[in-house]
Write an enzyme that holds these catalytic residues in place. Structure first.
Site, PDB file in Angstrom:
ATOM      1  N   PHE A 140       0.784  -1.384   0.047  1.00 49.19           N
ATOM      2  CA  PHE A 140      -0.031  -0.379  -0.029  1.00 49.19           C
ATOM      3  C   PHE A 140       0.563   1.535  -0.147  1.00 49.19           C
ATOM      4  CE2 PHE A 140      -1.861   3.256   2.436  1.00 49.19           C
ATOM      5  CZ  PHE A 140      -2.948   3.537   1.386  1.00 49.19           C
ATOM      6  N   GLY A 181       3.154  12.921   4.928  1.00 53.73           N
ATOM      7  CA  GLY A 181       3.261  11.908   6.048  1.00 53.73           C
ATOM      8  C   GLY A 181       2.257  11.455   6.772  1.00 53.73           C
ATOM      9  N   GLU A 207       1.435   3.724   9.900  1.00 51.46           N
ATOM     10  CA  GLU A 207       0.129   3.831  10.027  1.00 51.46           C
ATOM     11  C   GLU A 207      -0.317   4.939  11.192  1.00 51.46           C
ATOM     12  OE1 GLU A 207      -2.364   0.385  10.147  1.00 51.46           O
ATOM     13  OE2 GLU A 207      -0.420  -0.395   8.306  1.00 51.46           O
TER      14      GLU A 207
HETATM   15  C1  LIG Z   1      10.100   1.600   8.164  1.00 48.47           C
HETATM   16  C2  LIG Z   1       8.637   2.620   7.302  1.00 48.47           C
HETATM   17  C3  LIG Z   1       7.488   1.453   6.681  1.00 48.47           C
HETATM   18  C4  LIG Z   1       6.383   2.808   6.449  1.00 48.47           C
HETATM   19  N1  LIG Z   1       5.517   1.928   5.113  1.00 48.47           N
HETATM   20  C5  LIG Z   1       4.752   2.969   4.426  1.00 48.47           C
HETATM   21  C6  LIG Z   1       3.554   2.190   3.665  1.00 48.47           C
HETATM   22  O1  LIG Z   1       4.291   0.485   3.094  1.00 48.47           O
HETATM   23  N2  LIG Z   1       2.879   2.601   2.981  1.00 48.47           N
HETATM   24  C7  LIG Z   1       2.654   4.419   3.322  1.00 48.47           C
HETATM   25  O2  LIG Z   1       2.077   4.777   2.477  1.00 48.47           O
HETATM   26  N3  LIG Z   1       3.909   4.456   4.334  1.00 48.47           N
HETATM   27  C8  LIG Z   1       4.553   3.894   5.303  1.00 48.47           C
HETATM   28  N4  LIG Z   1       5.731   4.797   6.262  1.00 48.47           N
HETATM   29  C9  LIG Z   1       4.745   5.879   6.457  1.00 48.47           C
HETATM   30  C10 LIG Z   1       4.823   5.782   7.253  1.00 48.47           C
HETATM   31  O3  LIG Z   1       2.867   5.829   7.389  1.00 48.47           O
HETATM   32  C11 LIG Z   1       5.074   7.651   7.954  1.00 48.47           C
HETATM   33  O4  LIG Z   1       5.941   7.349   8.166  1.00 48.47           O
HETATM   34  C12 LIG Z   1       4.141   7.937   9.518  1.00 48.47           C
HETATM   35  O5  LIG Z   1       2.892   8.218   8.766  1.00 48.47           O
HETATM   36  C13 LIG Z   1       4.623   8.972   9.873  1.00 48.47           C
HETATM   37  O6  LIG Z   1       5.188  10.230   8.845  1.00 48.47           O
HETATM   38  P1  LIG Z   1       6.424  11.214   8.831  1.00 48.47           P
HETATM   39  O7  LIG Z   1       6.665  10.046   8.611  1.00 48.47           O
HETATM   40  O8  LIG Z   1       6.193  11.723   7.605  1.00 48.47           O
HETATM   41  O9  LIG Z   1       6.004  12.350  10.260  1.00 48.47           O
HETATM   42  P2  LIG Z   1       5.901  13.145   9.963  1.00 48.47           P
HETATM   43  O10 LIG Z   1       4.043  13.788   9.887  1.00 48.47           O
HETATM   44  O11 LIG Z   1       6.600  14.633   9.710  1.00 48.47           O
HETATM   45  O12 LIG Z   1       5.291  13.656  12.349  1.00 48.47           O
HETATM   46  C14 LIG Z   1       7.229  14.029  12.056  1.00 48.47           C
HETATM   47  C15 LIG Z   1       6.705  14.261  14.213  1.00 48.47           C
HETATM   48  O13 LIG Z   1       5.444  15.562  14.254  1.00 48.47           O
HETATM   49  C16 LIG Z   1       4.673  14.658  14.862  1.00 48.47           C
HETATM   50  N5  LIG Z   1       3.001  15.977  13.846  1.00 48.47           N
HETATM   51  C17 LIG Z   1       2.880  15.471  12.653  1.00 48.47           C
HETATM   52  N6  LIG Z   1       1.837  15.589  12.557  1.00 48.47           N
HETATM   53  C18 LIG Z   1       0.586  15.704  14.204  1.00 48.47           C
HETATM   54  C19 LIG Z   1      -0.067  16.241  14.235  1.00 48.47           C
HETATM   55  N7  LIG Z   1      -1.902  16.677  13.351  1.00 48.47           N
HETATM   56  N8  LIG Z   1      -0.536  16.338  15.868  1.00 48.47           N
HETATM   57  C20 LIG Z   1       0.413  16.204  16.863  1.00 48.47           C
HETATM   58  N9  LIG Z   1       1.959  15.320  16.310  1.00 48.47           N
HETATM   59  C21 LIG Z   1       2.541  15.710  14.783  1.00 48.47           C
HETATM   60  C22 LIG Z   1       4.307  13.256  14.473  1.00 48.47           C
HETATM   61  O14 LIG Z   1       3.856  12.885  15.470  1.00 48.47           O
HETATM   62  C23 LIG Z   1       5.846  12.932  14.355  1.00 48.47           C
HETATM   63  O15 LIG Z   1       6.636  12.645  15.642  1.00 48.47           O
HETATM   64  C24 LIG Z   1       6.507   3.513   6.490  1.00 48.47           C
HETATM   65  C25 LIG Z   1       7.950   4.186   7.465  1.00 48.47           C
HETATM   66  C26 LIG Z   1       8.125   3.874   8.315  1.00 48.47           C
HETATM   67  C27 LIG Z   1       9.470   4.061   8.841  1.00 48.47           C
END
Ligand SMILES: Cc1cc2nc3c(=O)[nH]c(=O)nc-3n(C[C@H](O)[C@H](O)[C@H](O)COP(=O)(O)OP(=O)(O)OC[C@H]3O[C@@H](n4cnc5c(N)ncnc54)[C@H](O)[C@@H]3O)c2cc1C
Length: 385
Positions: free
Chosen positions: A122, A130, A363
């Site tokens: 997915f 993110g 997720e």
């Molecule tokens: C190993 C791995 C596998 C993954 N697999 C998939 C996959 O198969 N498919 C897919 O689509 N994605 C995948 N992901 C992506 C994953 O879902 C995202 O990394 C995750 O949703 C967080 O997004 P970000 O890394 O951009 O962090 P950010 O969104 O940049 O967040 C950074 C920090 O800010 C905080 N933050 C951001 N917005 C808010 C808010 N509104 N309120 C409070 N705190 C907030 C977060 O909690 C976090 O602490 C994967 C990620 C990893 C690391």
């Protein structure tokens, strides 16, 4: 604790544990060290019908639901979370099809997924989108022959290894998040390639890659649900799949607890096994309480999903947040009980500690999911006023 599993669920859980102990435990350290995708184990899971668990019978599955899937993920994760997430990501890529696919799409894809012949994935996340998933930039422009995809997805589990991808892309840029659609893209489609493979802290047996779309044409029949439903599909998917992350967290925490008990029985200091120290006993007791509480919440949330209840965002988020926070706490405490050797790669605890962390991040990060839970609480308060 008695969870009143059906006979089929008990059989599935026992079989998953047998596979984990016989096939995964002996190779988990090597898979982690080499950061190698566990193809041999995926084949074992296919031959033992594990991919059939979450697929309806009419498409070659066993007709199980979210709880059945959670039981398998938990048992695999007890041995290796990297393997467990590679398996679980297939369900993640498939659930949109199960929920919103046409009969034709289901007949085309589900039997191959059920047999384990083709893995799924997915793809939502991008470098600038993110937690703020509505900021995605990948486009799927409608042309007479179908849709043309352009853009790059980041951090996609099973990227490069899967054959079938559910991709969220904008079919109507002007409508922002309301203009996103879920589109099936098969590996090998011209214009679809794979970018960098990430080097990770944990779950290192799993593959996490970029997906690159450059004028990639897919047939119009590949839209799941309707155009513009991409974020509805995504939110419903996560409501269904988050208990699975909870199960992954429970599995790794259970593995760490068992390892800590065994070690505390064997390790002698001051003339006695350290398990005779009350300080250690109380840590172990707290770990056991936390793991069981997390398991109970995850199973309850999975059963809520399986009941067909409509608004399950809160229950699903609670299970994922609680179990993942517990996994981080229990693996940390387990390492403490191991002392210095727990920090070394010769013992499995440092891998479990590294593997647990991701369950708090993907997720939906645990902060974002607390927002989801608080949103539901505020709605409920408003209703009682
Ligand atoms: C190993 C791995 C596998 C993954 N697999 C998939 C996959 O198969 N498919 C897919 O689509 N994605 C995948 N992901 C992506 C994953 O879902 C995202 O990394 C995750 O949703 C967080 O997004 P970000 O890394 O951009 O962090 P950010 O969104 O940049 O967040 C950074 C920090 O800010 C905080 N933050 C951001 N917005 C808010 C808010 N509104 N309120 C409070 N705190 C907030 C977060 O909690 C976090 O602490 C994967 C990620 C990893 C690391």
């Amino acid at each position: 604790m008695e969870y009143f599993l059906t006979e089929q669920q008990k059989t599935i859980k026992n079989l998953a544990r047998k596979i984990a102990e016989e096939k995964i435990l002996p190779v988990r350290a090597e898979l982690d060290e080499k950061e190698e995708f566990p193809w041999d184990i995926m084949k074992v899971l296919a031959h033992t019908d594990m991919f059939r668990v979450f697929i309806p019978e009419e498409y070659g599955g066993l007709g199980g639901g979210c709880l059945d899937l959670c039981l398998v993920v938990e048992e695999l994760s007890r041995a290796c979370s990297g393997v467990a997430v590679s398996y679980a990501a297939v369900a993640l890529g498939t659930i949109p099809l199960l929920m919103y696919g046409t009969e034709e799409q289901k007949r085309k894809y589900l039997p191959d997924i059920a047999s384990g012949e083709r893995l799924a994935a997915f793809a939502l996340t991008e470098s600038t989108a993110g937690s703020d998933a509505g900021a995605i930039k990948t486009t799927a422009e409608r042309v007479s022959e179908g849709y043309v995809l352009n853009g790059t997805k980041q951090f996609i589990t099973n990227g490069g290894e899967a054959e079938i991808y559910t991709v969220i892309a904008l079919t109507d840029k002007a409508r922002g998040a309301r203009g996103a659609s879920a589109i099936l893209v098969e590996k090998g489609t011209p214009g679809f390639s794979f970018g960098r493979k990430e080097k990770k802290l944990g779950i290192r047996a799993s593959a996490t890659r970029e997906l690159v779309f450059e004028d990639c044409l897919v047939p119009k029949e590949n839209v799941i649900g309707k155009e513009g439903m991409g974020f509805i599909v995504t939110m419903k998917l996560f409501d269904n799949s988050r208990p699975g992350i909870g199960a992954q967290a429970v599995g790794v925490a259970q593995g760490a607890l068992e390892a800590a008990v065994d070690y505390a029985r064997e390790r002698v200091q001051f003339g006695h096994p350290i398990i005779s120290l009350q300080a250690v006993q109380h840590m172990l007791a707290d770990m056991a309480i936390q793991v069981e509480a997390a398991r109970a919440l995850v199973y309850a949330a999975a059963r809520t999903v399986d009941s067909g209840a409509k608004n399950i965002s809160e229950e699903s988020a609670m299970a994922k947040v609680f179990a993942s926070d517990i996994a981080m706490k229990v693996t940390t405490d387990a390492m403490q009980i191991f002392g210095g050797v727990g920090y070394m790669r010769d013992y499995p605890i440092e891998k479990m500690f590294r593997d647990a962390k991701i369950t708090q991040i993907y997720e939906g990060t645990n902060q974002v999911l607390r927002n989801v839970i608080a949103f539901e609480l505020r709605k409920r308060k408003a209703r009682t006023e």
